[in-house]
Design a protein around this motif. Structure first.
Motif, PDB file in Angstrom:
ATOM      1  N   SER A   1       0.832  -1.204   0.000  1.00 15.80           N
ATOM      2  CA  SER A   1       0.000   0.000   0.000  1.00 15.80           C
ATOM      3  C   SER A   1       0.860   1.245   0.000  1.00 15.80           C
ATOM      4  O   SER A   1       0.438   2.301  -0.465  1.00 15.80           O
ATOM      5  CB  SER A   1      -0.923  -0.003   1.224  1.00 15.80           C
ATOM      6  OG  SER A   1      -0.169  -0.056   2.432  1.00 15.80           O
ATOM      7  N   SER A   2       2.070   1.149   0.535  1.00 15.54           N
ATOM      8  CA  SER A   2       2.998   2.273   0.557  1.00 15.54           C
ATOM      9  C   SER A   2       4.298   1.841  -0.095  1.00 15.54           C
ATOM     10  O   SER A   2       4.878   0.818   0.248  1.00 15.54           O
ATOM     11  CB  SER A   2       3.263   2.721   2.004  1.00 15.54           C
ATOM     12  OG  SER A   2       4.313   3.657   2.049  1.00 15.54           O
ATOM     13  N   SER A   3       4.778   2.628  -1.050  1.00 13.68           N
ATOM     14  CA  SER A   3       6.026   2.272  -1.732  1.00 13.68           C
ATOM     15  C   SER A   3       7.240   2.601  -0.880  1.00 13.68           C
ATOM     16  O   SER A   3       8.315   2.035  -1.073  1.00 13.68           O
ATOM     17  CB  SER A   3       6.131   3.029  -3.060  1.00 13.68           C
ATOM     18  OG  SER A   3       6.313   4.419  -2.833  1.00 13.68           O
ATOM     19  N   ARG A   4       7.088   3.527   0.081  1.00  6.84           N
ATOM     20  CA  ARG A   4       8.195   4.026   0.891  1.00  6.84           C
ATOM     21  C   ARG A   4       9.353   4.485   0.025  1.00  6.84           C
ATOM     22  O   ARG A   4      10.528   4.299   0.346  1.00  6.84           O
ATOM     23  CB  ARG A   4       8.640   2.988   1.933  1.00  6.84           C
ATOM     24  CG  ARG A   4       7.527   2.579   2.893  1.00  6.84           C
ATOM     25  CD  ARG A   4       8.031   1.832   4.092  1.00  6.84           C
ATOM     26  NE  ARG A   4       8.717   2.695   5.046  1.00  6.84           N
ATOM     27  CZ  ARG A   4       8.108   3.491   5.920  1.00  6.84           C
ATOM     28  NH1 ARG A   4       6.771   3.577   5.936  1.00  6.84           N
ATOM     29  NH2 ARG A   4       8.811   4.217   6.767  1.00  6.84           N
ATOM     30  N   LEU A   5       8.986   5.106  -1.086  1.00 10.23           N
ATOM     31  CA  LEU A   5       9.966   5.644  -2.020  1.00 10.23           C
ATOM     32  C   LEU A   5       9.865   7.166  -2.059  1.00 10.23           C
ATOM     33  O   LEU A   5       8.769   7.727  -2.188  1.00 10.23           O
ATOM     34  CB  LEU A   5       9.728   5.109  -3.425  1.00 10.23           C
ATOM     35  CG  LEU A   5      10.405   3.818  -3.861  1.00 10.23           C
ATOM     36  CD1 LEU A   5      10.008   3.490  -5.292  1.00 10.23           C
ATOM     37  CD2 LEU A   5      11.921   3.935  -3.746  1.00 10.23           C
ATOM     38  N   ILE A   6      11.000   7.817  -1.971  1.00 10.46           N
ATOM     39  CA  ILE A   6      11.090   9.260  -2.160  1.00 10.46           C
ATOM     40  C   ILE A   6      11.774   9.492  -3.498  1.00 10.46           C
ATOM     41  O   ILE A   6      12.902   9.034  -3.721  1.00 10.46           O
ATOM     42  CB  ILE A   6      11.895   9.926  -1.028  1.00 10.46           C
ATOM     43  CG1 ILE A   6      11.215   9.695   0.320  1.00 10.46           C
ATOM     44  CG2 ILE A   6      12.076  11.419  -1.292  1.00 10.46           C
ATOM     45  CD1 ILE A   6      12.042  10.143   1.512  1.00 10.46           C
ATOM     46  N   GLY A   7      11.096  10.163  -4.403  1.00 10.42           N
ATOM     47  CA  GLY A   7      11.668  10.435  -5.716  1.00 10.42           C
ATOM     48  C   GLY A   7      12.566  11.661  -5.670  1.00 10.42           C
ATOM     49  O   GLY A   7      12.255  12.645  -5.002  1.00 10.42           O
ATOM     50  N   VAL A   8      13.679  11.608  -6.392  1.00 14.95           N
ATOM     51  CA  VAL A   8      14.626  12.726  -6.421  1.00 14.95           C
ATOM     52  C   VAL A   8      15.067  12.971  -7.858  1.00 14.95           C
ATOM     53  O   VAL A   8      15.511  12.048  -8.545  1.00 14.95           O
ATOM     54  CB  VAL A   8      15.875  12.436  -5.554  1.00 14.95           C
ATOM     55  CG1 VAL A   8      16.878  13.577  -5.659  1.00 14.95           C
ATOM     56  CG2 VAL A   8      15.482  12.210  -4.098  1.00 14.95           C
TER      57      VAL A   8
END
Length: 344
Positions: A69-76
């Motif tokens: 449900s959560s990717s726990r990804l921060i895009g940069v």
């Protein structure tokens, strides 16, 4: 022709089901082993792992994230050609990992626009996007912020709903001017950053600082840009100016590196004849050929503040601006003004 596990040569990479069939266990048990969670004996784990390794099984992290449900990804996004951005990314990885998150990195390059880089992050299901030194206009930023929480780094935000983390760029250039004036310099030049993020603040900071020291008539701002070529071109013009400056404050370290390269090739003594100060304290500032005086933005502190700000947005916090205090790092490219300068 079939391979071990009943797969045909040339087919897709092995799956959990392939490993389970080869090991003679259930797919659920293989999943337990691959995820490293309780539910299998040490002997079973060793056997299943050996079968998986032998078949060339690699866990599909993208598929795993899609099931969560959560990717726990921060895009940069970052500019591939900016050394300071590389320093920031390194610290962002550590700051994100310490909070249980990972990064999805998407580069901006001469052949890859920033909007393309952002679209790639959105396809990765990033929960929040952190844009380093974004050059997008406010309308595009506002539109992007409707799709994903957005935080800008090394640039002020003028867009409602978009957070930012940046240095006090005007104050930082002021520190460079103060440093040079304390060394006796009076003929100061700022090679500006053209339309790069932060350039307006650094121009303003230079103008305010030389005015504070009563040097407005002896100082000037000349066109430049964020690259080594921009700095070299500006330095070439300054060498033929009626009154050669004794000190240069460059927009960033890359621009300063271009200034230094041109001065060295023209056999101008640095800092004996001309002092040079950069901005960023990137890896370029401590290269093998020059220990550059510069204004440090403290990449580690900026990365920590950026990750905290991004996660605060995810938690429903209000967008906010974080302004960090830069500091001077005096190295070998700045020194006392010459005798003639001191007599002016």
């Amino acid at each position: 022709m079939t391979q071990p596990g009943g797969r045909r040569a040339g087919t897709a990479r092995p799956t959990l089901a392939d490993v389970a069939r080869e090991a003679g266990v259930s797919t659920a048990l293989v999943s337990i082993v691959m995820r490293g969670v309780p539910g299998a004996s040490d002997a079973t784990r060793a056997r299943v792992q050996a079968v998986a390794d032998g078949m060339g099984y690699v866990r599909d992290e993208r598929a795993r994230k899609l099931r969560q449900s959560s990717s726990r990804l921060i895009g940069v996004t970052f500019d591939l050609q900016q050394a300071f951005h590389g320093d920031l990314v390194e610290h962002l990885y550590g700051a994100a990992a310490a909070r249980g998150y990972d990064l999805a990195i998407s580069a901006v390059a001469p052949t890859r626009d920033e909007d393309v880089a952002i679209q790639a992050l959105l396809r990765e299901r990033c929960e929040v996007a952190v844009l380093l030194g974004s050059a997008l206009d406010d309308a595009v930023l506002a539109s992007t912020a409707q799709r994903v929480p957005l935080l800008l780094v090394a640039r002020r935000s003028e867009v409602d709903g978009v957070s930012s983390v940046h240095s006090d760029d005007a104050g930082g250039v002021g520190l460079a001017v103060d440093h040079l004036v304390s060394l006796g310099h009076r003929r100061l030049v700022h090679v500006d950053g053209a339309d790069a993020p932060g350039a307006d603040d650094r121009r303003r900071g230079f103008a305010l600082a030389v005015e504070r020291h009563g040097l407005t008539s002896q100082a000037q701002i000349v066109p430049g840009g964020p690259t080594e070529h921009d700095g070299s071109r500006a330095a070439e013009a300054l060498l033929y100016a009626p009154a050669r400056p004794s000190a240069v404050v460059a927009f960033n370290d890359r621009c300063a590196a271009g200034v230094l390269d041109l001065l060295v090739r023209r056999q101008v003594d640095v800092p004996g004849d001309v002092s040079v100060v950069g901005y960023d304290d990137s890896r370029l500032a401590v290269g093998p050929h020059a220990q550059m005086s510069t204004i440090s933005q403290n990449a580690a502190e900026m990365a920590e503040a950026a990750i905290d700000g991004a996660l605060d947005l995810l938690d429903g916090g209000d967008p906010r601006e974080v302004v960090l205090a830069p500091h001077l790092v005096a190295r070998s490219t700045s020194g006392p003004a010459s005798g003639t300068e001191l007599l002016d």
